[in-house]
Design a protein around this motif. Structure first.
Motif, short mmCIF file in Angstrom:
data_model
loop_
_atom_site.label_atom_id
_atom_site.label_comp_id
_atom_site.label_asym_id
_atom_site.label_seq_id
_atom_site.Cartn_x
_atom_site.Cartn_y
_atom_site.Cartn_z
N ARG A 128 -2.94 0.77 11.59
CA ARG A 128 -3.92 -0.32 11.44
C ARG A 128 -3.65 -1.15 10.20
N ALA A 129 -3.31 -0.49 9.10
CA ALA A 129 -3.02 -1.22 7.85
C ALA A 129 -1.85 -2.18 8.06
N ILE A 130 -0.80 -1.72 8.73
CA ILE A 130 0.35 -2.58 8.98
C ILE A 130 -0.03 -3.74 9.90
N LYS A 131 -0.87 -3.47 10.90
CA LYS A 131 -1.32 -4.53 11.80
C LYS A 131 -2.17 -5.57 11.07
N LEU A 132 -2.80 -5.17 9.98
CA LEU A 132 -3.57 -6.11 9.16
C LEU A 132 -2.66 -6.99 8.30
N GLY A 133 -1.37 -6.68 8.32
CA GLY A 133 -0.43 -7.45 7.52
C GLY A 133 -0.11 -6.83 6.18
N MET A 134 -0.53 -5.58 5.99
CA MET A 134 -0.24 -4.88 4.74
C MET A 134 1.20 -4.36 4.75
N LYS A 135 1.76 -4.16 3.56
CA LYS A 135 3.15 -3.76 3.42
C LYS A 135 3.25 -2.34 2.85
N PRO A 136 3.80 -1.38 3.62
CA PRO A 136 3.90 -0.01 3.12
C PRO A 136 4.97 0.13 2.04
N VAL A 137 4.62 0.77 0.95
CA VAL A 137 5.57 1.06 -0.12
C VAL A 137 6.10 2.48 0.03
N PHE A 147 0.81 -1.22 0.00
CA PHE A 147 0.00 0.00 0.00
C PHE A 147 0.84 1.27 0.00
N VAL A 148 0.24 2.29 -0.57
CA VAL A 148 0.70 3.66 -0.43
C VAL A 148 -0.30 4.33 0.50
N ALA A 149 0.13 5.29 1.29
CA ALA A 149 -0.81 5.96 2.20
C ALA A 149 -0.81 7.45 1.96
N SER A 150 -2.00 8.03 2.01
CA SER A 150 -2.13 9.48 1.98
C SER A 150 -1.82 9.98 3.39
N SER A 203 12.75 7.89 10.63
CA SER A 203 12.30 7.23 11.85
C SER A 203 11.31 6.11 11.56
N LEU A 204 10.42 6.34 10.62
CA LEU A 204 9.43 5.33 10.26
C LEU A 204 10.04 4.19 9.44
N GLY A 205 11.13 4.50 8.74
CA GLY A 205 11.70 3.51 7.83
C GLY A 205 10.85 3.30 6.60
N ILE A 206 10.09 4.33 6.22
CA ILE A 206 9.22 4.28 5.04
C ILE A 206 9.49 5.53 4.21
N PRO A 207 9.69 5.41 2.90
CA PRO A 207 9.88 6.60 2.07
C PRO A 207 8.67 7.52 2.12
#
Length: 221
Positions: A25-34, A9-12, A63-67
């Motif tokens: 919540r998305a990460i806790k559902l097992g989704m992978k942040p791009v 997923f990408v997040a707004s 800090s998040l480790g997400i672009p």
């Protein structure tokens, strides 16, 4: 297995509490942040709505480790540029765009329309949940958010700079404002919590007024 398990997923991302809680919540559902995407006001050189400067967003990303990708845009081209970035993120592997909206129908429609144009699925993890319960969940999970913008027509400016806590929420609601600020009563900047590797250090500039809005500019320490 839920239908979102393993999906990219990408997040707004706005920098505020609702978008962070939706990402959590998305990460806790097992989704992978791009990537996290954030609209960036090219005239003000800060993010739209929450007013976060680019160098501080770099600290958040680390800090998040997400672009974090800036969508640099004027108001006129806002929707078009948002759609263009969603198309780029789809090419990068994102299947879903996560939004932190709660119950404003016009927001749901706008976000869904942008995703439809880009051919990506819109997902609203917080949709139609109790506003006060969501704020409590955010605080109870150990996130740190500070109020950086206040609509002084709806909430007194004494709340500027306050850390979101049960006591702060009680003060907000005592003035008749929404606990979650979903009507625009206030905006926050989230600097720490379970998604963060280390707290993001920041400081404030001098308070400024923009119409009915009182703003405590946040900047990199």
């Amino acid at each position: 297995m839920n239908k979102y398990q393993g999906r990219k997923f990408v997040a707004s991302y706005s920098g505020g509490k609702d978008s962070i809680l939706a990402i959590y919540r998305a990460i806790k559902l097992g989704m992978k942040p791009v990537t996290l995407i954030i609209t960036y006001n090219i005239d003000m050189e800060r993010s739209w709505f929450h007013g976060i400067p680019g160098d501080l967003l770099n600290e958040v990303s680390a800090s998040l480790g997400i672009p974090i990708k800036l969508i640099k845009t004027s108001a006129k081209d806002y929707a078009t540029n948002f759609e263009m970035e969603l198309k780029i993120q789809k090419e990068n592997g994102a299947e879903v765009c996560v939004f932190g909206d709660i119950d404003l129908e016009e927001h749901l429609q706008w976000c869904t329309a942008r995703c439809d144009e880009a051919g990506i699925e819109a997902f609203f993890p917080l949709w139609q949940e109790d506003r006060k319960a969501l704020v409590k969940e955010f605080i109870d999970n150990g996130f740190t958010a500070n109020i950086s913008v206040v609509d002084t027509d709806r909430l007194s400016k004494k709340h500027l700079g306050m850390t979101l806590s049960p006591e702060t929420v009680a003060s907000i609601t005592s003035e008749g404002a929404d606990a979650c600020g979903e009507n625009g009563e206030y905006h926050t900047f989230v600097s720490d919590g379970p998604l963060f590797r280390t707290p993001v250090s920041f400081c404030y500039g001098d308070m400024v007024k923009n119409g009915q809005y009182a703003i405590l500019p946040i900047k990199k320490n």
